[in-house]
Write an enzyme that holds these catalytic residues in place. Sequence first.
Site, PDB file in Angstrom:
ATOM      1  N   GLU A   4       0.801  -1.232   0.000  1.00 26.66           N
ATOM      2  CA  GLU A   4       0.000   0.000   0.000  1.00 26.66           C
ATOM      3  C   GLU A   4       0.835   1.285   0.000  1.00 26.66           C
ATOM      4  O   GLU A   4       0.704   2.130   0.891  1.00 26.66           O
ATOM      5  CB  GLU A   4      -0.982  -0.007   1.176  1.00 26.66           C
ATOM      6  CG  GLU A   4      -1.973  -1.161   1.119  1.00 26.66           C
ATOM      7  CD  GLU A   4      -3.067  -1.075   2.177  1.00 26.66           C
ATOM      8  OE1 GLU A   4      -2.897  -0.333   3.164  1.00 26.66           O
ATOM      9  OE2 GLU A   4      -4.097  -1.761   2.015  1.00 26.66           O
ATOM     10  N   GLU A  22      -6.040  -7.813  -1.787  1.00 22.87           N
ATOM     11  CA  GLU A  22      -6.681  -7.750  -0.471  1.00 22.87           C
ATOM     12  C   GLU A  22      -8.136  -7.343  -0.675  1.00 22.87           C
ATOM     13  O   GLU A  22      -8.416  -6.375  -1.379  1.00 22.87           O
ATOM     14  CB  GLU A  22      -6.034  -6.715   0.465  1.00 22.87           C
ATOM     15  CG  GLU A  22      -4.656  -7.054   0.986  1.00 22.87           C
ATOM     16  CD  GLU A  22      -4.185  -6.060   2.059  1.00 22.87           C
ATOM     17  OE1 GLU A  22      -5.051  -5.479   2.763  1.00 22.87           O
ATOM     18  OE2 GLU A  22      -2.968  -5.854   2.188  1.00 22.87           O
TER      19      GLU A  22
END
Length: 427
Positions: free
Chosen positions: A213, A332
Amino acid sequence: MGGNGVLYPILGFASCVAFIYMSFGDLKLSSLPKGLSLSFVERNGSHFILDGKPLYVNGWNSYWLMAHSIDENSRGRVSAMLQAGAKMGLTVCRTWAFNDGGYEALQISPGQFDERVFQALDYVIAEASRHGIRLLLSLVNNLQAYGGKTQYVKWAWQEGIGLSSSNDSFFFDPSIRKYFKNYVLTVLTRKNTITGIEYRNDPTIFAWELINEPRCMSDPSGDTLQEWIEEMTGFIKSIDKNHLLTIGLEGFYGPKSPKSAVNPGEWASTLGSDFVRNSNITNVDFTSVHIYPDHWFHDLGFEEKQSYVSKWVRSHIEDCDKELKKPVMFTEYGLSNQNKDFQASQREQFYRTILDIIYKSAKKKGSGVGALVWQFLVEGIEEYNDDFGLVPWETPSIHKLTIQQSCRLARIQGLNQQTDNLKQLCS
């Protein structure tokens, strides 16, 4: 880039290997199940290729595998998780290949490693291979958990060589770039003490993920992060040409993107990342996207979130079908049990929305090639749980849905191409 349909050749590995498992003080022999062999996953345009056939992925996240393998008394749960994944027809697990500074760190300080923790990662890779599971290994965290870029910045600051105390100096400070490159080199060339195979030569590793991320909010133009990704992906490919490589993006569009309106809010275009621009870098083999409507919206009901998620998933598949010509993995996705209106049945609906779109894309030979749920656990490791985690067999509807997705993707590929486990599961 692979957009022209050229198949990038990657060396194969198809021998059955006998492993000597060393568990700190006790030596025992174990071997791969008869007939199990692994080859490197390749890419041809917007598809994964395995042994000359398209590959679609149903998988999961268990970020805690290395941390839980340090103590040999707790390794049984790691093995149990990998075995359980295989029994559900799952083929890829995403997990952390980092822990920087702090408690039971892999990298204690720049260039200094705890061999005991490295042997825990050796065990994870060897055990995954034994169960026919491939690993997507992430190399650093943008967040502070397990050290992350904050720890790298602290190290440079403590040594008096840091340019800035800003966390984002991880991306632009030359000293910190050297720290990270040294880390990457050490991990990729690590010789597994159990299998004797260097990580860069081990087909058990599905792919490397550059960073979990990434955000560089100090430069919303995206130039700083773009330059860092270009440099680091080139560096990784100079060491390891066997494995696929992805960035680890959340999937947000940048301020200049014609698709910025698809973002969950204006804030998402100010984070210094851009899904299309970043993913278009030559050395990025496939794209990654995360799906967390609970984090992104606090005033929407479940049905509205579902509608948004459908749009979000389809938008990124469209990007990869039409522009990027690369596979997209939703690495995810999760639904929080802390929502005010949360009901257990919503998780199955949420998962199904995502998995159905991926299945439809795969059936049409599109770029939507798979998804990894966040996160699966086994009993007895509550310390690693969060508001998204679950033990899948404790929720029969999720367990059934997971197997269903594994099997319908396997049927697209052809059941005769699958492992004996998948053939038996899906027949």
